[in-house]
Design a protein around this motif. Structure first.
Motif, short mmCIF file in Angstrom:
data_model
loop_
_atom_site.label_atom_id
_atom_site.label_comp_id
_atom_site.label_asym_id
_atom_site.label_seq_id
_atom_site.Cartn_x
_atom_site.Cartn_y
_atom_site.Cartn_z
N ALA A 100 0.85 -1.20 0.00
CA ALA A 100 0.00 0.00 0.00
C ALA A 100 0.88 1.25 0.00
O ALA A 100 0.65 2.20 -0.76
CB ALA A 100 -0.93 -0.02 1.21
N ARG A 101 1.94 1.23 0.84
CA ARG A 101 2.86 2.37 0.89
C ARG A 101 3.58 2.57 -0.45
O ARG A 101 3.67 3.69 -0.97
CB ARG A 101 3.87 2.14 2.04
N VAL A 102 4.08 1.48 -1.04
CA VAL A 102 4.80 1.56 -2.32
C VAL A 102 3.88 2.12 -3.41
O VAL A 102 4.27 3.00 -4.17
CB VAL A 102 5.33 0.16 -2.74
N TYR A 103 2.65 1.60 -3.44
CA TYR A 103 1.75 2.05 -4.51
C TYR A 103 1.43 3.54 -4.35
O TYR A 103 1.42 4.30 -5.32
CB TYR A 103 0.47 1.22 -4.52
N LEU A 110 3.93 3.76 -11.78
CA LEU A 110 3.52 2.37 -11.91
C LEU A 110 2.34 2.27 -12.88
O LEU A 110 1.54 3.19 -12.99
CB LEU A 110 3.12 1.81 -10.54
N PRO A 111 2.24 1.14 -13.59
CA PRO A 111 1.07 0.95 -14.45
C PRO A 111 -0.17 0.75 -13.58
O PRO A 111 -0.06 0.36 -12.43
CB PRO A 111 1.40 -0.34 -15.21
N THR A 112 -1.32 1.06 -14.11
CA THR A 112 -2.58 0.75 -13.44
C THR A 112 -3.43 -0.06 -14.40
O THR A 112 -3.65 0.38 -15.52
CB THR A 112 -3.33 2.03 -13.03
N PRO A 113 -3.91 -1.21 -14.01
CA PRO A 113 -3.66 -1.89 -12.74
C PRO A 113 -2.19 -2.27 -12.56
O PRO A 113 -1.47 -2.48 -13.54
CB PRO A 113 -4.52 -3.15 -12.85
N GLY B 466 -8.01 -2.89 -16.19
CA GLY B 466 -8.45 -1.54 -15.85
C GLY B 466 -9.81 -1.26 -16.49
O GLY B 466 -10.45 -2.17 -17.05
N ASN B 467 -10.24 -0.02 -16.44
CA ASN B 467 -11.49 0.36 -17.07
C ASN B 467 -11.32 0.30 -18.59
O ASN B 467 -10.51 1.01 -19.16
CB ASN B 467 -11.86 1.78 -16.64
N PRO B 468 -12.07 -0.58 -19.27
CA PRO B 468 -11.80 -0.83 -20.69
C PRO B 468 -12.42 0.20 -21.63
O PRO B 468 -12.25 0.08 -22.84
CB PRO B 468 -12.43 -2.21 -20.90
N TYR B 477 -1.30 1.46 -21.61
CA TYR B 477 -0.93 0.52 -20.54
C TYR B 477 0.06 -0.51 -21.07
O TYR B 477 1.10 -0.77 -20.44
CB TYR B 477 -2.19 -0.15 -20.00
N ALA B 478 -0.25 -1.08 -22.25
CA ALA B 478 0.63 -2.10 -22.84
C ALA B 478 2.03 -1.52 -23.06
O ALA B 478 3.05 -2.18 -22.83
CB ALA B 478 0.05 -2.61 -24.14
N ASP B 479 2.07 -0.25 -23.46
CA ASP B 479 3.34 0.42 -23.68
C ASP B 479 4.12 0.55 -22.36
O ASP B 479 5.30 0.23 -22.28
CB ASP B 479 3.07 1.80 -24.29
#
Lengths: 545, 545
Positions: A100-103, A110-113, B466-468, B477-479
């Motif tokens: 949680a802290r890292v995110y 970071l990518p999401t998700p 994620g939200n599509p 995201y893929a990138d």
């Protein structure tokens, strides 16, 4: 006559509740972690390794008790810098709080998700018990930022793959799935929702969590007036009415009811027609020659029972919104898993899976090994849970104020290792090295050359480095090391250009059982030319493989 | 209008001096540790994993400062139990102190000699600096209970194997070997032995340790009256006489003198005969067609230079017993290593290797990478030391009262990783997963089935969770994930029984450089039948390998 006091020698002890791990204990765990990491990686999860040390502030869980920030954790205060008092630091107690802290800290990069896995030790400042240590491994995978139950389903599939990868075959485990929201719906129907009933709900939750230990009657008593425990102390109950308690107990026992009904239905359906069941059987009939056998034996009637559990739950939650949402999610999870080939032989809906539900906000999962082992007292028992997890949507919010959906799993590698050992699927010790003995200290360079040759051939080998005077001690050493082979060469051998190669495994077998005659007939020691040393050693190793 | 104070949100920060490691940083280190462990294991070393936490008493090093047991370590006191005050516990600061405790505690169950390896984080409560963290990895191998220099030689050979195994080829590293006893002998000759000269010896040791930074002149000044440092402060010297300082400097510079003499000798010997050298050359001549070329280029005249260093040292220590013992040990180590094929192209005797000699009692070793890298300011520099160790015979004695000989090595895996990155021998990032995009949320089960198929074929893959709604976000995201391939399927594709497969690496290349015409001619997206999805994805992945 007072003598000057000497500084006493320090005690060579691990601190209480800690232990050392040797040889195979270390390598087998490392190998298991490597296999699990490979599965996590294949599912697109990225490795994350945070430090063992976090600020107490970031860990959070323990903050309410400001006067004693180290309750449950190992904590200490940094030195002050000038007027500024030092931060309180602590060892992490799990891998989720650091995530949680890292995110929160790195969310822009970071990518999401964000799918991440982490493995490593965590620490708990608790009273140690038998088999319970204050440092132990966790091995987690979590998806942060994915609200869809597809993320939960993925975690369940991955959990199945992990178990099979480390050597738990299909049929020896089951992943049980529940949903916190269904219980919320049940509470609503039982008239237990609302801020003012929070305390009551707390008692209900704790009672429900004790089903395994207290059984149906014990939990029912705790939902009502209360009960005397083994020591004779009275534990006050939640004070629910009989009707309220019925609703909660109905939730808890719905899997058992569904299973019983499934078996009844199956037995009856063999004789007569039945709408839903008949169409379902028809589908199965298309694919299998002996559907009944298949259903009862292989699938444990799981898919049908799963439908019945959902039906039961549907009745229980009535028109509670959150309850129905929970049931929809369970349906979607099983449908998504079915589509990937993870059927009811591996995934089972089970409302009795509770897992300290307070922490979770949606689906929860638990992997259970279904085979029996023999406990230390020789009694058979189910091995039980080896992994668990679920959806928790509030952890990152502490830092950012924004709710971030998250779901994940934690695999208990030490319990999994214990299970494989209990089933005899893992060696207790690993093979020792080939030992090159030392007959003549002045020839150390020759012995070193031998051992180097063996290693270059990929054979684990060492030269005896203790005091070589007593040759018996060298063979005792080889025995303690679990060595399969000893290489022996003294002046005679060097003169003749040969080495003696002793098969220690065969030697031990002969020594155990053979008569003197057999001993002579079955040599366990061979003289070979020096340049055939590696080949002969390999031959013996291969024979014992 | 005072508002009620809200509890402030916790800061999402690592504690000062700690950091997080992501993705390839974690997996590359794990892979390096696995390779090193395999070499250690092949040499007969057994894994040991002790807890991160030890009693301050067992760690020992910090005991003198009783009032502040946490200087240098992270330490805390356990809760009292009744009248008994709690123990002081601390995080381990290296892997050697715990080894001494483990050996003392378990010595009756462990083989002697006990070869063990250990890898894991250690913690230092120090002021962090750039690239210097308060938690870092160590990766050690030690032999306890083996007094012979054969144990030291083995460690040096193993160190070479480890470096080559992780990707440092022969020629790019050298293991430098020295012996504490030779320096003791030199001190004796310089009239610096005896209890009353301990303080003086301390200053000499610290001066000698600064050769790299201060150069010959600087060290010489510190051996004499002292010197002004960069800031203008005067550092008092050891006050040695010119003769005494000559002896110490002679020791420190003997490798350089031996090397210079070697080159001279080689040049001269090409023209005329010379006893020792001629016979040595004769031996080489038996094996090589072009000995001079070989000696100068490949062996860097190492073996001969090694002999000359020993000769130089022999002169320096005169008839000091301990000094001569040290020289004998160095000779034996090089002979033992030669016999195993570890010649002067990899093992070099070098009296300037000091390594805080106070701790060691015999041979010391250091592995240095010999290639140049470019530092952050664009200047070329030698990469330098990546591993070190030596013999320390007093550590276990603290616990048992008996002296137990021990020798070992510690490999700096983080520095090794940095070296491989600096040389471009390691990717900065790892390949991302294939991303199955989501065009139609209702078809999630179909996407999950696709991704399951890819994984079962061993391909790293994930479905977009994620939200599509915004398809562009999915490609972004893929990138961000570094995905090589995206799989795309909407209603049309499902109707036709096909999928679209997008080569993202080729796509990025085209986008960077292609004209519109080229773009049209070089498609980076392919439509294939659904049942050929895995094969096409694999084809693209293989093409980019």
């Amino acid at each position: 006559m007072a003598k000057p006091k000497k500084t006493p020698r320090p005690k060579a002890d691990t601190p209480k509740g800690f232990r050392d791990y040797f040889g195979a204990e270390v390598t087998q765990r490392a190998e298991m972690l490597r296999k699990i990491a490979a599965v996590y990686h294949r599912y697109g999860f990225d490795a994350l390794e945070s430090a063992a040390v976090e600020t107490v502030e970031a860990l959070g869980k323990f903050l309410p008790d400001v006067d004693r920030p180290n309750a449950g954790v190992f904590a200490w205060q940094e030195d002050a810098e000038g007027d500024k008092p030092g931060d309180w630091l602590a060892l992490r107690y799990d891998l989720t709080a650091p995530l949680a802290r890292v995110y929160a800290q790195h969310r822009n990069d970071l990518p999401t998700p964000y799918r991440r896995y982490a493995m490593g030790p965590v620490w708990r400042n608790e009273k140690p018990g038998p088999g319970r240590f204050r440092q132990f491994y966790q091995c987690d995978a979590d998806t942060v930022g994915a609200p869809s139950v597809a993320a939960d389903a993925e975690i369940c599939a991955m959990l199945c793959d992990c178990l099979e990868e480390v050597g738990i075959p299909r049929g020896d485990y089951v992943v049980r799935v529940n949903n916190r929201k269904v219980l919320d719906g049940v509470m609503e129907v039982a008239g237990l929702s609302g801020e003012d009933k929070a305390a009551k709900r707390g008692i209900v939750l704790r009672a429900v969590d004790k089903l395994d230990r207290l059984g149906v009657e014990g939990v029912r008593a705790l939902l009502g007036e209360g009960r005397k425990d083994e020591s004779g102390d009275f534990a006050a109950g939640a004070g629910l009415s009989a009707e309220q308690a019925d609703v909660v107990m109905g939730f808890l026992t719905s899997k058992e009811r569904a299973r019983a009904k499934t078996l009844d239905d199956l037995r009856n359906a063999a004789k007569r027609e039945d709408g839903l069941l008949a169409s379902w059987i028809a589908t199965e009939l298309d694919y299998h020659e002996e559907p009944w056998k298949l259903i009862e034996e292989r699938f444990n009637a799981g898919r049908y029972a799963g439908l019945l559990v959902l039906e039961e739950l549907s009745k229980l939650v009535g028109d509670s919104l959150v309850g129905n949402q929970g049931i929809d999610e369970l349906e979607m999870i099983t449908a998504l898993l079915d589509a990937q080939g993870y059927g009811p032989d591996r995934i089972v809906i089970d409302p009795s899976v509770v897992r300290g539900l307070g922490y979770y906000t949606g689906p929860v999962f638990e992997a259970e090994l279904t085979f029996e082992i023999t406990d230390e007292k020789g009694r058979p028992r189910n091995f039980g849970s080896v992994a668990g997890g679920g959806r928790y949507d509030d952890l990152v919010k502490r830092f950012t104020g924004q709710e971030v959906p998250a779901t994940g799993i934690s695999i208990g590698v030490d319990r999994l290792l214990a299970a494989l050992h209990a089933k005899g699927r893992m060696q207790q010790t690993e093979a020792g090295p080939v030992v090159v003995t030392v007959m003549d200290k002045a020839r150390m360079a020759d012995y070193q050359a031998m051992v180097a040759e063996l290693r270059q051939a990929g054979i684990r080998a060492e030269v005896y480095l203790g005091n070589p005077k007593n040759f018996g001690n060298q063979l005792k050493y080889a025995d303690k090391r679990g060595s399969p082979v000893a290489v022996i060469a003294g002046g005679d051998e060097f003169d003749k250009g040969v080495v003696q190669i002793k098969d220690l495994i065969l030697g031990a077998k002969i020594a155990e059982s053979a008569t003197l005659e057999e001993w002579k007939d079955r040599p366990s020691q061979y003289e070979v030319p020096r340049d055939q040393m590696v080949a002969k050693v390999r031959e013996i190793l291969d024979a014992h493989r």
